[in-house]
Design an enzyme around this catalytic site. Structure first.
Site, PDB file in Angstrom:
ATOM      1  N   HIS A  48       0.829  -1.224   0.000  1.00  0.00           N
ATOM      2  CA  HIS A  48       0.000   0.000   0.000  1.00  0.00           C
ATOM      3  C   HIS A  48       0.859   1.268   0.000  1.00  0.00           C
ATOM      4  CE1 HIS A  48      -2.912   3.035   1.071  1.00  0.00           C
ATOM      5  NE2 HIS A  48      -2.327   3.223   2.258  1.00  0.00           N
ATOM      6  N   HIS A  72       4.188   6.732   5.604  1.00  0.00           N
ATOM      7  CA  HIS A  72       3.059   7.460   6.174  1.00  0.00           C
ATOM      8  C   HIS A  72       2.259   6.653   7.196  1.00  0.00           C
ATOM      9  CE1 HIS A  72       0.666   5.379   2.997  1.00  0.00           C
ATOM     10  NE2 HIS A  72      -0.350   5.565   3.815  1.00  0.00           N
ATOM     11  N   GLU A  76       1.788   5.298  12.906  1.00  0.00           N
ATOM     12  CA  GLU A  76       0.461   4.910  13.391  1.00  0.00           C
ATOM     13  C   GLU A  76       0.338   3.398  13.612  1.00  0.00           C
ATOM     14  OE1 GLU A  76      -4.259   5.324  12.164  1.00  0.00           O
ATOM     15  OE2 GLU A  76      -2.698   5.684  10.687  1.00  0.00           O
ATOM     16  N   ASP A  77       0.912   2.602  12.705  1.00  0.00           N
ATOM     17  CA  ASP A  77       0.632   1.159  12.701  1.00  0.00           C
ATOM     18  C   ASP A  77       1.803   0.274  13.103  1.00  0.00           C
ATOM     19  OD1 ASP A  77      -1.918   1.731  11.856  1.00  0.00           O
ATOM     20  OD2 ASP A  77      -1.438   1.536   9.729  1.00  0.00           O
ATOM     21  N   ASP A 139      -3.418   8.441  -0.684  1.00  0.00           N
ATOM     22  CA  ASP A 139      -3.639   7.304   0.208  1.00  0.00           C
ATOM     23  C   ASP A 139      -5.103   6.849   0.130  1.00  0.00           C
ATOM     24  OD1 ASP A 139      -3.193   5.597   2.694  1.00  0.00           O
ATOM     25  OD2 ASP A 139      -4.629   7.048   3.468  1.00  0.00           O
ATOM     26  N   ASP A 259     -24.347  14.787 -24.246  1.00  0.00           N
ATOM     27  CA  ASP A 259     -22.885  14.852 -24.267  1.00  0.00           C
ATOM     28  C   ASP A 259     -22.256  13.844 -23.312  1.00  0.00           C
ATOM     29  OD1 ASP A 259     -23.997  16.301 -22.223  1.00  0.00           O
ATOM     30  OD2 ASP A 259     -22.358  17.727 -22.087  1.00  0.00           O
TER      31      ASP A 259
END
Length: 709
Positions: A48, A72, A76-77, A139, A259
């Protein structure tokens, strides 16, 4: 998953000066931090961040942004920390990673105070560094592309948030391609039946008409070649959600939709901008233009920097097609939006002259948060800014005013100046009188008719379409309501004061404001007018004696028992230097033959006895109710006018105090300086008496005389 070489090769294509070592270290660090983590698809989680970095590289972003993309999710993870990222990759990358991490934790969908606060944080992050939002948008794009692996309920939640927040934000940032893809990905989740229906219609249309796009594209190329215009032509069928939205807006079926094909002409060469208009003329000469469908965003660019000519023509076999014409520089901005402001070419910032740094818009939205009186107003202003397209109207002098689609002459007036908006009484559109709720169209001339006595009406809130106008009208209405409440409150207070035999003065209102919990007299009067506080409460706050006499039922403290502490039979007196009263801390000094003299604890004369501690006695006032028998000397400066002294003496009497002595210290033609010994019960009573005197408009100064003053 491919290695870092593929990413580096992609970056070197537009930035030969890229720091290859930095990218490799970021790749290795991110891969190590995410080791063992898997996505719901079964792929390693690190795929990812890699795909996010690749998408940003395709937009020609700088090394710091690409490293941020690779890292990124680490803070956090994983076990990675911000300090560790800063130590390994520098302060710039650490700040960007921290910004993206904070955005990831925000809930931007829904409503209420929390959403408004999160929007404020979002715009603060954008104002510090726009690359944060570029990483976050990319992201979200990759997450939406792989959303099918999530549980259905989470798919729906992510899709709604993306449709409501991220897709419009991408459009406002000028990244139209990303907005369209995000919208279509959300459409597939939120209304899959409708999307499949449109795709089937596309297939049927292609089977019946063949490769219409290729044939029309060739026709346009031929026309441009004959006109000697160097350009690149591309065509596509519009995305399903774009078609669906048009069907919903126009309330028509697919068969009546015209259109659905779009073509783009990108001119090249030294005279590329002039060639845009020449290409427009060539297209219009060859095919019939559809009336009312021409827009010139080159002479009047959108606020996000978008420039292009838009026209709709009846092409081959009567097919209605939309044609966009722009230069290569304009095309880069149209495709990349704000990313074009950061894009690199040959190792340096590309410097596209049409790229717009949207910090001004971000600052404007942030200002809306500060000016809004509620979170609902702020959210309304933000969404109005994000969701709308623009129209361009003209003042009688030829100045251009940019407004959102659906704007009215009132919006036009407020866009010129808030004062003009407030005084609006009518409008002329293209020289004709028009209602204030008229929806303006591109190219119209608007003249605002004003009157000095005019003021905003409550119904205007539903007429205007811009956040600026709505906020200005609300502020004006609130100020008018407040002014009305102040006027009513002043009158109610005047009546209540007159009934109590007092004068309703500004000094009285100011003195009562603080005890009642208001910042100033105006806030107090507005509260009285709004029925939030009774006028009688003001009188009670200023003259407690007037409230009721219930306390008088309590037996008063006898004079011999007023002070606790001296030995039985020892007489005591109050020191004339400080004249302490119940409620003030006191200390006693013994005298031969005179008993104990009570001084206030802060009396300067106590310094004379600092070395004679054996003479000090700990004293306390009796906690009961004392009669008004303790004389306190006051000095006041009052106006030398008839009735002033009598009025002040009356005020002292109404406050429950007695004047034991009155002396004229100094007399002048305009003022008297008077010393008065006023008998009070305790320190609170003293303060009430002084307040009752001080609020009189003719009292210039008032003070308590202490010690050697």
């Amino acid at each position: 998953m491919r290695g870092p070489d593929d990413l580096i090769a992609l970056v070197r294509g537009y930035n030969p000066r890229t720091d290859e070592g930095l990218l490799r270290r970021a790749w290795s660090y991110g891969e190590a931090m995410h080791a063992g983590q898997m996505r719901r698809s079964g792929e390693p989680y690190f795929t990812h961040p890699v795909e996010v970095a690749r998408l940003l590289a395709q937009q020609h972003l700088d090394d710091a942004t690409l490293v941020t993309a690779l890292l990124h999710d680490t803070v956090e993870d994983t076990r990675a920390s911000r300090d560790e990222v800063e130590a390994g990759f520098g302060r710039e990358v650490a700040d960007l990673v921290d910004g993206v991490t904070k955005l990831t934790k925000m809930e931007l969908a829904g409503g209420g105070d929390e959403q408004a606060e999160n929007f404020r944080k979002l715009f603060m992050a954008m104002s510090r560094d726009l690359r944060v939002i570029l990483v976050k948008l990319t992201d979200r794009l990759h997450n939406m592309r792989t959303l099918r692996h999530m549980p259905p309920e989470k798919q729906a939640k992510k899709a709604r948030e993306t449709m409501e927040i991220y897709a419009p934000l991408a459009g406002r940032m000028g990244m139209q391609w990303m907005r369209e893809e995000l919208e279509d990905l959300c459409f597939a989740v939120l209304n899959p039946v409708a999307r499949r229906s449109i795709l089937r219609r596309f297939a049927t249309l292609e089977a019946a008409s063949g490769d219409v796009i290729a044939r029309i594209g060739e026709d346009i190329e031929t026309v441009l070649a004959r006109a000697g215009i160097a350009a690149e032509v591309s065509g596509r069928i519009k995305r399903p959600f774009s078609v669906w939205r048009k069907m919903e807006q126009k309330e028509i079926g697919f068969s009546r939709l015209s259109d659905i094909y779009g073509f783009r002409i990108v001119t090249r060469g030294a005279a590329a901008t002039d060639d845009c208009y020449r290409a427009l003329g060539a297209v219009h000469r060859r095919w019939k233009a559809v009336p009312g469908r021409f827009k010139d965003y080159i002479s009047q660019p959108k606020s996000n920097g978008y420039r292009s000519l838009h026209t709709t023509v009846s092409g081959r076999d009567g097919k209605i097609v939309e044609v966009q014409i722009r230069t290569q520089e304009m095309h880069e901005v149209a495709e990349s939006g704000v990313a074009a402001h950061w894009a690199y070419r040959d190792g340096v910032r590309a410097g596209n002259r049409f790229a717009v740094d949207p910090t001004e818009w971000v600052a404007q939205v942030s200002k809306a948060f500060d000016e809004a009186s509620s979170h609902e107003e702020f959210l309304e202003a933000v969404k109005l800014e994000m969701y709308v397209d623009q129209v361009f109207c003209f003042t009688p002098k030829g100045d251009v005013i940019k407004l959102p689609r659906g704007a009215t002459p009132l919006d036009f007036a407020y866009a010129i100046h808030t004062r003009i908006g407030h005084r609006t009484v009518g409008a002329k559109v293209d020289g004709m009188r028009a209602p204030l709720w008229t929806r303006l169209r591109n190219g119209q001339q608007v003249e605002i008719v004003t009157a000095e006595a005019s003021a905003p009406q409550a119904t205007w809130i539903d007429i205007v379409a811009t956040g600026r106008a709505k906020a200005a009208i609300r502020r004006a209405l609130k100020a008018e309501r407040r002014a009305g409440h102040v006027r009513l409150g002043r009158e109610l207070a005047r009546v209540a004061f007159a009934a109590a035999g007092r004068n309703a003065t500004e000094k009285a209102f100011r003195a009562a404001a603080r005890p009642l919990g208001y910042d100033d007299a105006e806030h107090l009067l507005a509260a009285i007018g709004a029925s939030e506080v009774a006028a009688s409460r003001v009188i009670e706050a200023l003259w407690p004696e007037a409230a009721d006499g219930a306390a008088d039922a309590e037996a008063p403290v006898a004079a011999a028992e007023a002070i606790i502490g001296p030995e039985a039979g020892t007489e005591f007196t109050r020191a004339p230097c400080c004249c302490p009263v119940p409620g003030e801390r006191i200390v006693g000094i013994t005298y031969r033959g005179d008993g104990v003299v009570a001084h206030a604890i802060d009396c300067p004369r106590l310094a004379d006895f600092a070395e004679q501690t054996e003479r000090w006695v700990d004293l306390h006032w009796h906690p009961g109710r004392h009669p008004a028998r303790y004389a306190v000397p006051l000095e006041m400066t009052i106006a030398n006018d008839a009735g002033v002294l009598g009025r002040i003496c009356t005020s002292i009497g109404l406050a429950g105090a007695n004047i034991a002595d009155l002396r004229f210290e100094d007399t002048k033609p305009d003022f008297f300086r008077i010393a008065a010994d006023v008998e009070v019960r305790d320190v609170e009573h003293l303060h009430a008496v002084m307040q009752a005197v001080e609020i009189d408009a003719d009292v210039a100064a008032l003070r308590r005389i202490r010690a050697a003053e």
